[in-house]
Write an enzyme that holds these catalytic residues in place. Structure first.
Site, PDB file in Angstrom:
ATOM      1  N   ASN A  45     113.590  74.957  22.077  1.00 45.43           N
ATOM      2  CA  ASN A  45     114.028  75.380  23.460  1.00 45.43           C
ATOM      3  C   ASN A  45     113.090  75.469  24.483  1.00 45.43           C
ATOM      4  OD1 ASN A  45     112.457  77.510  22.562  1.00 45.43           O
ATOM      5  ND2 ASN A  45     113.883  78.976  22.978  1.00 45.43           N
ATOM      6  N   GLN A 105      97.618  76.399  46.640  1.00 38.91           N
ATOM      7  CA  GLN A 105      98.654  77.526  46.890  1.00 38.91           C
ATOM      8  C   GLN A 105      97.713  78.825  47.052  1.00 38.91           C
ATOM      9  OE1 GLN A 105     102.681  77.586  45.556  1.00 38.91           O
ATOM     10  NE2 GLN A 105     102.169  75.651  44.681  1.00 38.91           N
ATOM     11  N   HIS A 138      89.275  74.478  45.034  1.00 36.35           N
ATOM     12  CA  HIS A 138      89.658  73.995  46.289  1.00 36.35           C
ATOM     13  C   HIS A 138      89.427  74.666  47.313  1.00 36.35           C
ATOM     14  CE1 HIS A 138      92.205  71.305  48.638  1.00 36.35           C
ATOM     15  NE2 HIS A 138      92.941  72.407  49.055  1.00 36.35           N
ATOM     16  N   ASP A 178      88.524  65.643  55.821  1.00 38.49           N
ATOM     17  CA  ASP A 178      89.069  66.669  56.964  1.00 38.49           C
ATOM     18  C   ASP A 178      87.809  67.456  57.231  1.00 38.49           C
ATOM     19  OD1 ASP A 178      88.869  68.999  54.856  1.00 38.49           O
ATOM     20  OD2 ASP A 178      90.728  67.978  54.252  1.00 38.49           O
ATOM     21  N   LYS A 202      92.806  64.922  60.516  1.00 31.08           N
ATOM     22  CA  LYS A 202      94.133  64.414  60.029  1.00 31.08           C
ATOM     23  C   LYS A 202      95.142  65.743  60.515  1.00 31.08           C
ATOM     24  CE  LYS A 202      93.553  66.824  55.336  1.00 31.08           C
ATOM     25  NZ  LYS A 202      93.616  66.488  53.803  1.00 31.08           N
ATOM     26  N   ARG A 204      98.605  67.023  58.844  1.00 27.54           N
ATOM     27  CA  ARG A 204      99.675  67.063  57.896  1.00 27.54           C
ATOM     28  C   ARG A 204     100.851  67.510  58.115  1.00 27.54           C
ATOM     29  NH1 ARG A 204      98.733  66.510  52.002  1.00 27.54           N
ATOM     30  NH2 ARG A 204      96.470  66.576  52.620  1.00 27.54           N
ATOM     31  N   ASP A 234      95.704  63.713  44.908  1.00 24.79           N
ATOM     32  CA  ASP A 234      96.944  63.898  44.281  1.00 24.79           C
ATOM     33  C   ASP A 234      97.650  62.613  44.136  1.00 24.79           C
ATOM     34  OD1 ASP A 234      99.321  64.612  42.721  1.00 24.79           O
ATOM     35  OD2 ASP A 234      99.425  66.455  44.170  1.00 24.79           O
ATOM     36  N   GLY A 236      97.307  60.292  46.639  1.00 24.86           N
ATOM     37  CA  GLY A 236      96.590  59.297  47.138  1.00 24.86           C
ATOM     38  C   GLY A 236      96.708  58.877  48.773  1.00 24.86           C
ATOM     39  N   GLY A 237      98.062  59.550  49.173  1.00 26.87           N
ATOM     40  CA  GLY A 237      98.447  58.992  50.491  1.00 26.87           C
ATOM     41  C   GLY A 237      97.146  59.382  51.726  1.00 26.87           C
TER      42      GLY A 237
END
Length: 325
Positions: A45, A105, A138, A178, A202, A204, A234, A236-237
């Protein structure tokens, strides 16, 4: 036995989750110990079962888990490992999260949102962790989320040493992706011989994840060999777009450097085709260079091993950065 003994007392024990056992083995080799055997399996499960094959009573335990996909599964496995050590009477438990999950987050952007990075710290504490070790968080504020010691390690020396060994520093320009990472870029610039700096402005999208709607270069990159840095990549954009903007602004070449290569699809395709001369990352997350000619993966194991040893010996982790922690 797999523990390192000190003064005839079993002490240091290293444990690895199933997400990235290669990293744990590399750390163990640096420490001259073995990874403690563990039985781990998934029930039908989806529930996870873990059990350690040796006594952990009175031990200084270090639990290493890389939070790659499926992230939530590996997070739960690490929490269960910590709980098992606590119930097995371990003396001290250090959770090693080379890549801190949910780090993006770290605050509420809009109403009715969680602060997920804080919840991760609370879960570690509740499970029984006495201390957390992570690499290139981060945001620095995450250190304050955990009610206990947090050792925030930095991969910059590993990455900058590679730059120094493989590139001519006379024409280097350090570029932040950034405005928020300019402070980190300043440290890089100082390390790379007081190199000039620039950053990419940038915007977003608040509605579409990982989508940049506009950006431009602030600073002079014309004719420069640019080192474009970030803590994580992440999809890559953003980074691939930044490479294009730098090239349009006259950059001679672009090298991408990041600590955490998340590389969710279609990152490999984007970064292979964006025109970057090299993409440099570390193995805080499992990596494969197969089919990716410009990817270089550097080992974080020596840094983690030195950190573990300083904690185990009750030394100073700060000394690893010559006073900068």
């Amino acid at each position: 036995m797999t523990a390192h003994w000190k003064q005839n007392q079993k002490n240091l024990m290293l444990f690895s989750g199933r997400a990235h056992p290669e990293l744990a083995e590399a750390v163990a080799k640096e420490l001259d110990v073995n990874v403690t055997p563990m039985t781990a399996r998934d029930f039908a499960n989806g529930e996870i079962y873990v059990r350690f094959e040796e006594s952990v009573r009175g031990s200084d335990c270090f639990v290493l888990q890389s939070h790659t996909q499926p992230l939530n599964k590996w997070l739960m496995e690490q929490l269960l490992m910590i709980d098992a050590l606590k119930r097995g009477s371990a003396k001290r438990i250090t959770a090693i999260l080379p890549f801190y999950p949910y780090a993006r987050q770290d605050k509420k952007h809009r109403g009715r949102e969680p602060i997920s990075a804080r919840l991760i710290a609370d879960l570690m504490l509740t499970a029984g962790a006495d201390r957390i070790v992570s690499v290139d968080l981060h945001t620095d504020q995450i250190q304050g989320f955990f009610d206990g010691p947090v050792d925030h390690m930095h991969a910059m020396p590993i990455l900058t040493d590679h730059i120094k060994e493989n590139y001519n520093l006379d024409n280097i320009c350090v570029v932040s992706p950034d405005a928020g990472r300019v402070k980190v870029a300043e440290k890089w610039a100082n390390t790379l011989g007081d190199a000039p700096m620039a950053f990419v402005h940038k915007t977003r999208s608040t509605e579409v994840a990982n989508q940049v709607v506009a950006n431009r270069v602030v600073g002079d990159v014309d004719g420069k060999d640019c080192v474009l840095l970030d803590d994580m990549i992440d999809t890559g954009g953003t980074i691939a777009g930044a490479v294009g903007v730098l090239k349009k602004a006259g950059a001679k070449s672009v090298v991408i450097a990041c600590t955490h290569g998340v590389f969710s699809d279609p990152a490999r395709e984007r970064l292979s085709a964006c025109g970057a001369e090299e993409v440099i990352t570390t193995d805080t997350l499992p990596q494969s260079t197969e089919g990716w000619s410009n990817l270089t993966v550097l080992s974080i194991a020596p840094l983690l091993a030195r950190t573990i040893n300083e904690i185990f010996e009750n030394g100073s982790v700060t000394t690893l950065f010559e006073g900068e922690a």
